[in-house]
Design a protein around this motif. Structure first.
Motif: not given
Length: 454
Positions: A7, A80, A82-83, A85-87, A89-90, A337, A341
């Motif tokens: 991530g 941080s 990835e899953a 951060v992405n969730r 942020a969305e 997220g 993970t």
């Protein structure tokens, strides 16, 4: 494992020291911090972080430190991830808050569904979400009292459960958690913990004798019929990573079941793959009535939960549980997220592998240094208790010196224990084995240096 962070594709997974620790920019920021942050908020290692991921933390001076702390067992999936951060942020783009008690949202429900699936037992379960571990424990006690119509709460020597008024009462250690902050909540009773290293008649007798003593004290000093809940960490955290011997926890759980007492497992530090199982209770097949969670749940965002038998969770009246930010939508998204993970990367297996690497190396270290009284732990929750050679007397001074020596070489380690003499290691579960071994090299060098100076 990849040399790049999970991530964090630009963050090299390496220890790198370009200044002394802490460096000049961190020291400057620490002066600013001291001017405006209350003295009661302490700092273990005054380096100011700009980036973190995988098994490293990067500071404002450009130093890259190996992380054996995970923000106290929080960033188990890595910083941080990835899953996460992405969730998150969305969700930030959609909305940051409505208050679940006003207008609800699906992610809160989805987290509760996953908690029902993952926590021990196959009975019907419900959850309530909060902000912190202390809030979760406090609400678990409220729920138990509502269900049993009783008041007394039993906790254990060396236990830690938080910093609110009630959870300070539940916590054993005075300094720094309780000193000068009383009076504390009433109807809290403390009983002996199964602590094999310090058990008077030896570790082989510890499980049976400690359980018998605890139960006897409850029956004689409190009365089982007056006890709403027994609250225990399956492996004690702040108290020194104390792992009770096999048989102790099942005996306590059986006593609770026989007497209508709610058995609350505080899995705030042990939960979510940290010990090599999803929950530490899984190790002996223990099914608590209620489980409290926080720390590793949301990959670094503040989220906590109480999960348990549906009939117990439903005992509190409508409006009796909640809080403005409890189950914040961004934190819930992050939790989903983080849980993805944990599954995708088999983080229970990763924790077991960390233990397979760390425990033998630390065991060899114990053979060399008489100051190491015991190496203990499961999975990626590992501790070394330091004593004065030839005794079991705590050596808090050496513990602090070794931690400081590790910090100076770019390794983040933490201390704990009722007597301040335990080094505890909580690496992110995604840490690379090269970093793990390099960190162990630093620990070994610190022992060589500091014991030579003793």
């Amino acid at each position: 494992m990849s040399a790049l962070a999970h991530g964090g594709p630009t963050l090299a997974q390496e220890r790198r020291l370009v200044t002394e620790i802490p460096g000049p920019l961190s020291r400057e920021l620490f002066e600013r911090r001291n001017a405006v942050v209350a003295n009661g908020v302490s700092t273990t290692l005054p380096v100011f972080v700009t980036q973190a991921g995988g098994g490293v933390v990067v500071d404002v001076d450009g130093n890259s430190l190996i992380d054996f702390g995970s923000g106290i067992a929080v960033t188990s999936v890595g910083n941080s991830a990835e899953a996460v951060v992405n969730r998150a942020a969305e969700q930030l783009r959609r909305f940051t808050h409505t208050c679940f008690m006003v207008t609800p949202y699906e992610s809160y429900v989805a987290v509760c569904e996953q908690l029902a699936e993952l926590t021990p037992g196959d009975h019907a379960k419900k959850s309530a979400l909060f902000n912190s571990g202390a809030e979760a424990v406090e609400n678990a006690v409220k729920i138990a009292r509502a269900y049993t119509k009783r008041q007394a709460v039993v906790v254990f020597d060396h236990g830690y459960h938080g910093r609110t008024n009630l959870t300070m009462a539940l916590t054993a250690k005075n300094m720094p958690y309780k000193d000068g902050f009383g009076p504390f909540a009433p109807e809290v009773y403390r009983v002996p913990m199964a602590y094999p290293f310090h058990w008077p008649t030896g570790p082989d007798n510890c499980a049976e004798e400690a359980a018998a003593q605890a139960i006897s004290q409850i029956e004689k000093q409190v009365g089982a019929k007056n006890v709403a809940a027994v609250v225990i960490e399956p492996i004690q955290g702040e108290g020194g990573f104390i792992e009770p011997p096999l048989g102790f926890l099942p005996r306590i759980a059986e006593f609770c079941k026989a007497n209508g007492i709610v058995f609350i497992a505080d899995e705030i530090q042990t939960g979510f793959c940290r010990t090599g199982d999803w929950f530490a209770c899984d190790h002996e097949g223990i099914v608590p009535d209620l489980v409290t969670t926080a720390k590793g749940l949301a990959g670094g965002l503040p989220l906590a939960g109480v999960t348990g038998r549906a009939e117990i969770m439903d005992a509190a009246h409508a409006g009796g549980l909640g809080g403005t930010y409890g189950g914040n939508p961004v934190a819930c998204a992050a939790a989903l997220g983080a849980l993805d993970t944990m599954r995708a990367q088999d983080l229970p297996g990763a924790a077991r592998r960390i233990g397979e690497i760390m425990l033998p190396r630390l065991g060899k270290l114990a053979e060399r240094f008489a100051q190491i009284g015991e190496v203990r732990g499961r999975g990626a929750m590992i501790a070394v208790e330091l004593v004065k050679p030839g005794t079991k007397d705590a050596d808090a001074d050496l513990t602090a010196r070794i931690a400081k020596a590790c910090h100076a070489q770019g390794l983040i380690v933490l201390t704990c224990g009722t007597y301040g003499n335990v080094l505890r290691f909580l690496p992110p579960l995604v840490i690379g084995e090269d970093l793990l071994n390099e960190g162990l090299d630093i620990i070994e060098a610190a022992f060589e240096r500091e014991t030579a100076q003793a």
